[in-house]
Design a protein around this motif. Sequence first.
Motif, mmCIF file in Angstrom:
data_model
loop_
_atom_site.group_PDB
_atom_site.id
_atom_site.type_symbol
_atom_site.label_atom_id
_atom_site.label_comp_id
_atom_site.label_asym_id
_atom_site.label_seq_id
_atom_site.Cartn_x
_atom_site.Cartn_y
_atom_site.Cartn_z
ATOM 1 N N UNK A 57 -2.916 13.648 -7.123
ATOM 2 C CA UNK A 57 -1.539 13.174 -7.323
ATOM 3 C C UNK A 57 -1.199 12.130 -6.271
ATOM 4 N N UNK A 58 -1.758 10.946 -6.438
ATOM 5 C CA UNK A 58 -1.472 9.843 -5.502
ATOM 6 C C UNK A 58 -0.067 9.326 -5.796
ATOM 7 N N UNK A 59 0.766 9.269 -4.749
ATOM 8 C CA UNK A 59 2.161 8.863 -4.932
ATOM 9 C C UNK A 59 2.448 7.464 -4.393
ATOM 10 N N UNK A 60 1.626 6.990 -3.475
ATOM 11 C CA UNK A 60 1.781 5.636 -2.951
ATOM 12 C C UNK A 60 0.404 5.080 -2.593
ATOM 13 N N UNK A 61 0.232 3.801 -2.828
ATOM 14 C CA UNK A 61 -1.011 3.145 -2.411
ATOM 15 C C UNK A 61 -0.705 1.694 -2.076
ATOM 16 N N UNK A 62 -1.573 1.103 -1.293
ATOM 17 C CA UNK A 62 -1.398 -0.289 -0.916
ATOM 18 C C UNK A 62 -2.617 -0.774 -0.170
ATOM 19 N N UNK A 63 -2.522 -1.953 0.427
ATOM 20 C CA UNK A 63 -3.653 -2.517 1.156
ATOM 21 C C UNK A 63 -3.153 -3.272 2.370
ATOM 22 N N UNK A 64 -4.031 -3.445 3.317
ATOM 23 C CA UNK A 64 -3.748 -4.199 4.538
ATOM 24 C C UNK A 64 -5.051 -4.830 4.988
ATOM 25 N N UNK A 65 -4.953 -5.765 5.910
ATOM 26 C CA UNK A 65 -6.151 -6.446 6.389
ATOM 27 C C UNK A 65 -6.407 -6.078 7.841
ATOM 28 N N UNK A 66 -7.625 -5.651 8.119
ATOM 29 C CA UNK A 66 -8.061 -5.378 9.492
ATOM 30 C C UNK A 66 -8.711 -6.631 10.046
ATOM 31 N N UNK A 67 -8.153 -7.162 11.147
ATOM 32 C CA UNK A 67 -8.627 -8.413 11.709
ATOM 33 C C UNK A 67 -8.839 -8.282 13.213
#
Length: 536
Positions: free
Chosen positions: A81-91
């Motif tokens: 039951x995934x309720x939120x997801x997103x992405x980010x960049x590791x730099x």
Amino acid sequence: MTGAALLPLAGVAPGASAAPAPADAAGKPAFAHGVASGDPLPDGVLLWTRVTPEPGAVPGSGKGAPVEVDWEVAADKEFAKVVRRGSAKAEAAADHTVKADVRGLEAATTYWFRFTADGVRSPVGRTRTAPAAGTSADNLRFGVVSCANYEGGWFASYRHLAARTDLHAVLHLGDYIYEYGTGEYPEGDGVVRGVEPKHEILSLADYRVRHGHYKADADLQAMHAAHPLVAIWDDHEFADNTWSGGAGNHDPATEGAWKDRMAAAKKAYFEWLPVRPSTEGTTFRRLRFGDLADLHLLDLRSFRDVQASVGDGGDIDDPDRTLTGRAQLSWLKKGLTDSRARWKLVGNSVMISQVAFGSVPAKFLGPLAELLGVPKEGLAVNTDQWDGYTDDRRELLTHLRDNRIQDTVFLTGDIHMNWANDVPVKAADYPGEAPVATEFVLTSVTSDNLDDVLNVAPDTISGVAEAAVRAANRHVRWVDMDSHGYGVLDLTAERAQMDYFVLSDKTDKNATSELRRSYRTVSGSQRVERTDQPVR
């Protein structure tokens, strides 16, 4: 879910090696420093991790290409039951650390989270949101820690907190890392395990390496994976006895400009901890937990004037000298006045209670001076604490009294001892003058205290010093100068209670813990009292 089951979620087990897993030899990324969450809100929480994108892209190296990192938050540990997801960049610009400030969650709810990079999944973390405004939780429960010197011992306190399933968050009151080079503190045989880098940390790369070394510790990773963290800094995140323009452990002639060192330390801190920066990039901020508690978190290093000399009454009492800075003190006073919560908690890195040491036997003055940062001839006050900035303290405590603000509890670290204190406006007038607040002071996770400095067994000769301190300071209801450990703070509408847990041996990787004492303050009393009913 049992506490023991949480540790495998974090990718570690009790007593596991602190060495991080290297990046995949084929170039696949790795999550060698675990996962964390922090600063819980009713509708969100801050998630954190660090990606090692390729072999050699270690903390502080500046190496490694950017990596896209996906994150997921689920209502169940299986992620059905995934309720939120997103992405980010590791730099490399942020040392390949990642933060995701997730919103849109339900209040007072447990969630699980994880990250994925190039098909590689991180360990799983568990977090919890705060109660919503206008709601009254039955209780709130926080783990409380401070002063974790890597070379001073093992982080068993973190392991014991990680194994608990009843905490809403862990509050870290400062000295999350230490700046010293290896063998500087503690010295010689006192070093339990070595730290990296081996020299005193000065540059941005140095601070990043030190944070990364800490985050490779299995017990620290387990605590972060099990509970959201609420943290403030004290001095050792920068250098010993930090003030706005320098530090006792900083020499501009050989170590460069202080402003550069402080900027580097702050950047690394916000990269490596799940903490939201507030005004001017500091850690003073406020978190609310429904109608039961407001948590006012202080930064007592960024704005303070240089510490006064002990005995210099002109400086100590000078109204133009400040510990908090005018803006922060005004913010705190207004927040306490406006609060409608039952408990007004103040995350406070140095002790606010007045302390005199005039009657302490001479043989204890030197060791206590070393611990408390005061001269070894005739102790009066520790000028690094609120005792050295009496006008700020008088203004704050008088504000509590004159505005009849009740149920203010200061939560304090720094001095590697356990204390339970009533807080009057003037300690000299106590008990004739009623206290206006209470204070629970927590000992260190590993940093040296009295028995370590004297090189004697715990609870052998410290009782003499403890009795003398209490005799000279009637508002001090209890002091324990020898133990290492952690606290568990439990809040209900009726009382705030601190259970003080102590370790069997900080040098033992598998140290056990036991309850030493419990103190509480009943709502409306402004006094602490011992209780024989620990939190269950």
